[in-house]
Design a protein around this motif. Structure first.
Motif, PDB file in Angstrom:
ATOM      1  N   ILE A  31       0.838  -1.388  -0.026  1.00 40.93           N
ATOM      2  CA  ILE A  31      -0.091  -0.045   0.009  1.00 40.93           C
ATOM      3  C   ILE A  31       0.756   1.302   0.017  1.00 40.93           C
ATOM      4  N   MET A  32       1.850   1.310   0.971  1.00 42.16           N
ATOM      5  CA  MET A  32       2.707   2.531   0.870  1.00 42.16           C
ATOM      6  C   MET A  32       3.586   2.613  -0.163  1.00 42.16           C
ATOM      7  N   ALA A  33       4.096   1.594  -0.955  1.00 42.73           N
ATOM      8  CA  ALA A  33       4.791   1.677  -2.039  1.00 42.73           C
ATOM      9  C   ALA A  33       4.323   2.215  -3.422  1.00 42.73           C
ATOM     10  N   ARG A  34       2.815   2.160  -3.210  1.00 41.66           N
ATOM     11  CA  ARG A  34       2.214   2.553  -4.718  1.00 41.66           C
ATOM     12  C   ARG A  34       1.157   3.548  -4.306  1.00 41.66           C
ATOM     13  N   SER A  35       1.032   4.353  -3.168  1.00 42.35           N
ATOM     14  CA  SER A  35       0.270   5.372  -2.788  1.00 42.35           C
ATOM     15  C   SER A  35       0.894   6.521  -2.481  1.00 42.35           C
ATOM     16  N   SER A  36       0.229   7.895  -2.525  1.00 40.44           N
ATOM     17  CA  SER A  36       0.754   8.920  -2.102  1.00 40.44           C
ATOM     18  C   SER A  36      -0.438   9.731  -1.294  1.00 40.44           C
TER      19      SER A  36
END
Length: 220
Positions: A31-36
């Motif tokens: 989730i954190m790798a692909r979200s901003s």
């Protein structure tokens, strides 16, 4: 003192904690790798904070969160009719907290945007989100995830400070290898202490060597 008891208990705790960490680290890392989003930096700092905090601080915070005077601790005691502090579950929670950052960082790297074009290409060819994740995203990130899992296991295996404060040092119940070594040295039983030290070193080097082999394969 029984030589195998702390070894078996340490392996149990590290294995159980690793399962939890692998699931949480993989999901959250993806989730954190692909979200901003706003506040992402603060949240990431929170996730990796156990890497730099002293184990005694982590143990203290766990006591505050899960102690008898906290809402969570009181709820657990009502449900299970027993506080979680000074139990094997407390040792598992401590191991999860200290080892989670390693799995999270590995998962985040494995799920980085580096290969997003391949995933987008598969979606353009008609693959649904699940197939893209299972057949493309996961295989690409697999070595990073395995490396993170092994490092997390080794970290959980060697946990001492937070476990001592939160789970105690109860033989046969919460006494892991690091605490058994400490007690053996304190009582002057250097032979037994050496046996546990050598066992820990052999286990750690074995798992870390496997990680290095995976990393070399990844680089070639």
């Amino acid at each position: 003192m029984n030589f195998f008891e702390p070894v078996w208990l340490s392996l149990q705790i590290a294995l159980f904690a690793s399962v939890v960490v692998i699931i949480l680290g993989t999901v959250i890392g993806r989730i954190m790798a692909r979200s901003s989003f706003r506040g992402k930096l603060v949240l990431e700092t929170f996730f990796i904070c156990p890497m730099v905090l002293p184990p005694t601080v982590i143990g203290f915070l766990l006591i505050v969160i899960f102690g008898k005077n906290s809402p969570i601790g009181q709820m657990i005691e009502r449900v299970f009719d027993h506080p979680i502090i000074f139990t094997k579950w407390a040792a598992i929670i401590a191991a999860v907290v200290v080892s989670f950052p390693l799995m999270y960082q590995a998962a985040k790297i494995g799920f980085s945007n580096e290969h997003i074009e391949i995933e987008e290409g598969a979606q353009d060819l008609g693959a649904n989100a699940w197939k893209v994740f299972w057949y493309i995203t996961l295989p690409i990130a697999f070595r990073s995830l395995i490396g993170g899992a092994i490092l997390s296991f080794v970290r959980a295996l060697g946990e001492f400070g937070a476990t001592l404060m939160f789970a105690g040092n109860i033989p046969g119940k919460t006494q892991t290898i690091p605490m058994a070594i400490y007690i053996a040295i304190d009582s002057g039983n250097m032979t037994l202490a050496w046996l546990w030290v050598i066992t820990t070193i052999v286990l750690s080097i074995g798992f870390l060597s496997f990680t290095q082999v995976l990393q070399r394969k990844k680089d070639t």
